[in-house]
Design a protein around this motif. Structure first.
Motif, mmCIF file in Angstrom:
data_model
loop_
_atom_site.group_PDB
_atom_site.id
_atom_site.type_symbol
_atom_site.label_atom_id
_atom_site.label_comp_id
_atom_site.label_asym_id
_atom_site.label_seq_id
_atom_site.Cartn_x
_atom_site.Cartn_y
_atom_site.Cartn_z
ATOM 1 N N ILE A 133 39.650 18.376 6.046
ATOM 2 C CA ILE A 133 40.850 19.114 6.442
ATOM 3 C C ILE A 133 41.927 18.988 5.369
ATOM 4 O O ILE A 133 42.597 19.956 5.003
ATOM 5 N N GLU A 134 42.073 17.796 4.834
ATOM 6 C CA GLU A 134 43.076 17.557 3.796
ATOM 7 C C GLU A 134 42.812 18.411 2.559
ATOM 8 O O GLU A 134 43.737 18.957 1.954
ATOM 9 N N LYS A 135 41.526 18.547 2.196
ATOM 10 C CA LYS A 135 41.151 19.326 1.003
ATOM 11 C C LYS A 135 40.936 20.805 1.309
ATOM 12 O O LYS A 135 40.807 21.615 0.394
ATOM 13 N N HIS A 170 28.497 24.503 17.052
ATOM 14 C CA HIS A 170 29.358 25.613 17.479
ATOM 15 C C HIS A 170 30.794 25.153 17.662
ATOM 16 O O HIS A 170 31.744 25.835 17.245
ATOM 17 N N SER A 171 30.976 24.005 18.295
ATOM 18 C CA SER A 171 32.321 23.522 18.579
ATOM 19 C C SER A 171 33.080 23.206 17.294
ATOM 20 O O SER A 171 34.240 23.619 17.130
ATOM 21 N N TYR A 172 32.438 22.497 16.372
ATOM 22 C CA TYR A 172 33.110 22.201 15.108
ATOM 23 C C TYR A 172 33.406 23.476 14.327
ATOM 24 O O TYR A 172 34.474 23.597 13.709
ATOM 25 N N ALA A 173 32.486 24.434 14.341
ATOM 26 C CA ALA A 173 32.718 25.690 13.625
ATOM 27 C C ALA A 173 33.954 26.386 14.166
ATOM 28 O O ALA A 173 34.809 26.867 13.403
ATOM 29 N N ALA A 174 34.065 26.468 15.484
ATOM 30 C CA ALA A 174 35.195 27.157 16.101
ATOM 31 C C ALA A 174 36.510 26.424 15.840
ATOM 32 O O ALA A 174 37.536 27.049 15.540
ATOM 33 N N MET A 175 36.488 25.101 15.939
ATOM 34 C CA MET A 175 37.721 24.333 15.820
ATOM 35 C C MET A 175 38.190 24.164 14.379
ATOM 36 O O MET A 175 39.388 23.985 14.130
ATOM 37 N N LEU A 176 37.260 24.247 13.432
ATOM 38 C CA LEU A 176 37.621 24.049 12.026
ATOM 39 C C LEU A 176 37.777 25.353 11.251
ATOM 40 O O LEU A 176 38.232 25.334 10.103
ATOM 41 N N ALA A 177 37.436 26.469 11.874
ATOM 42 C CA ALA A 177 37.500 27.756 11.170
ATOM 43 C C ALA A 177 38.909 28.069 10.684
ATOM 44 O O ALA A 177 39.097 28.709 9.641
ATOM 45 N N TYR A 179 40.948 26.383 9.229
ATOM 46 C CA TYR A 179 41.271 25.800 7.928
ATOM 47 C C TYR A 179 40.720 26.633 6.778
ATOM 48 O O TYR A 179 41.066 26.394 5.626
ATOM 49 N N GLY A 180 39.840 27.562 7.093
ATOM 50 C CA GLY A 180 39.380 28.518 6.096
ATOM 51 C C GLY A 180 38.272 28.034 5.185
ATOM 52 O O GLY A 180 37.386 28.812 4.840
ATOM 53 N N GLY A 181 38.310 26.758 4.812
ATOM 54 C CA GLY A 181 37.341 26.283 3.828
ATOM 55 C C GLY A 181 36.291 25.346 4.376
ATOM 56 O O GLY A 181 35.543 24.743 3.611
ATOM 57 N N ILE A 182 36.236 25.211 5.714
ATOM 58 C CA ILE A 182 35.274 24.279 6.315
ATOM 59 C C ILE A 182 34.304 25.047 7.197
ATOM 60 O O ILE A 182 34.727 25.811 8.068
ATOM 61 N N THR A 183 33.026 24.851 6.976
ATOM 62 C CA THR A 183 32.009 25.516 7.788
ATOM 63 C C THR A 183 31.135 24.490 8.492
ATOM 64 O O THR A 183 31.003 23.348 8.047
ATOM 65 N N THR A 233 29.335 30.444 9.209
ATOM 66 C CA THR A 233 29.724 29.300 10.024
ATOM 67 C C THR A 233 29.374 29.552 11.482
ATOM 68 O O THR A 233 29.325 30.702 11.935
ATOM 69 N N GLY A 234 29.073 28.485 12.193
ATOM 70 C CA GLY A 234 28.710 28.579 13.603
ATOM 71 C C GLY A 234 27.324 29.131 13.853
ATOM 72 O O GLY A 234 26.994 29.517 14.976
ATOM 73 N N GLN A 235 26.469 29.116 12.836
ATOM 74 C CA GLN A 235 25.153 29.733 12.950
ATOM 75 C C GLN A 235 24.049 28.681 13.023
ATOM 76 O O GLN A 235 24.181 27.572 12.513
#
Length: 246
Positions: A133-135, A170-177, A179-183, A233-235
């Protein structure tokens, strides 16, 4: 000079001392990543892979930890930070697949499968995401199984844990999307030709529509795709010879 897609990235592969983990670690290193090979007990095997990676000019480290144990996961990430820096690519590959007759399965078997196959992925991901998240960069890749979709051939304890990995993905994909750079993605292989398959005479390639076992590099190729792509992401990517079609 050869263009390596993951130059400068730090990758952690859990359960990397053999099988799919070994192949994934080597493939990431060949693309220029510094690779941390996590293992629980197979120190010599893990160090052998580290030596192989170093022999072709890349960096790798073997770090012991039981990734189903929270304290050991926190210690693992602390050690990785000292050795190489923060994790950019996390491949949650650690797992067990004990085969037992259905009526002999116990609650202890079920809980162990959840701990090693699913809780480990949660613990490692939770440890990895603050720096991602920081990066604003991160790749979370969970090695699930066709068992999550069809039940597989191991048993309900294994299928439930691997299905849980897809929900986690799925949950991490949805919650981190945001931030734009995390899949966050999953790979669901079926009957890949590793020691696990070779040692089980009850598993035959005829169960696979394409008529053969998969090869480890057919999974690691997808890991590289997901590690280098910022829009998937989320796949769940199915590498299963047509056993389950989506």
């Amino acid at each position: 000079m050869e263009n390596k897609k993951l130059e400068g990235k730090i990758a952690l592969v859990t359960g990397a001392s053999r099988g799919l983990g070994r192949e994934i670690a080597i493939s990431l290193a060949k693309e220029g990543a510094t690779v941390i090979l996590n293992y629980k007990s197979s120190a010599a095997q893990a160090q052998g892979i580290v030596s192989q990676i170093i022999s072709f000019g890349e960096k790798a480290y073997a770090v012991q930890a039981d990734v189903s144990n929270e304290a050991e996961v926190l210690a693992l990430f602390s050690q990785i930070n000292k050795l190489a820096g923060n994790v950019d690519i996390l491949v949650n590959n650690a797992g067990i697949n004990p085969v037992k007759p259905l009526l002999e399965l116990t609650l202890a078997d079920f809980r162990q499968s959840l701990d090693v196959n699913l809780t480990s992925a949660f613990l490692a991901t939770q440890a990895a995401i603050p720096s991602m998240i920081e990066k604003n960069f991160g790749r979370i890749i969970n090695i699930s199984s066709v068992a999550a979709q069809l039940g597989g051939v191991i048993g309900p304890h294994y299928a439930a844990a691997k299905a849980g990995m897809i929900g986690l993905t799925h949950s991490y994909a949805a919650m981190l999307a945001k931030y734009g750079g995390i899949t966050s993605n999953a790979i669901a292989p079926a009957l890949i030709e590793t020691d696990m398959i070779k040692g089980n005479t009850n598993i035959k390639p005829g169960i696979i529509p394409i008529g053969r076992f998969g090869q480890p590099d057919e999974v690691s190729d997808v890991v590289i795709l997901l590690a280098t792509n910022g829009y998937i992401t989320g796949q769940t990517i199915n590498v299963n010879g047509g056993w389950y079609m989506s």
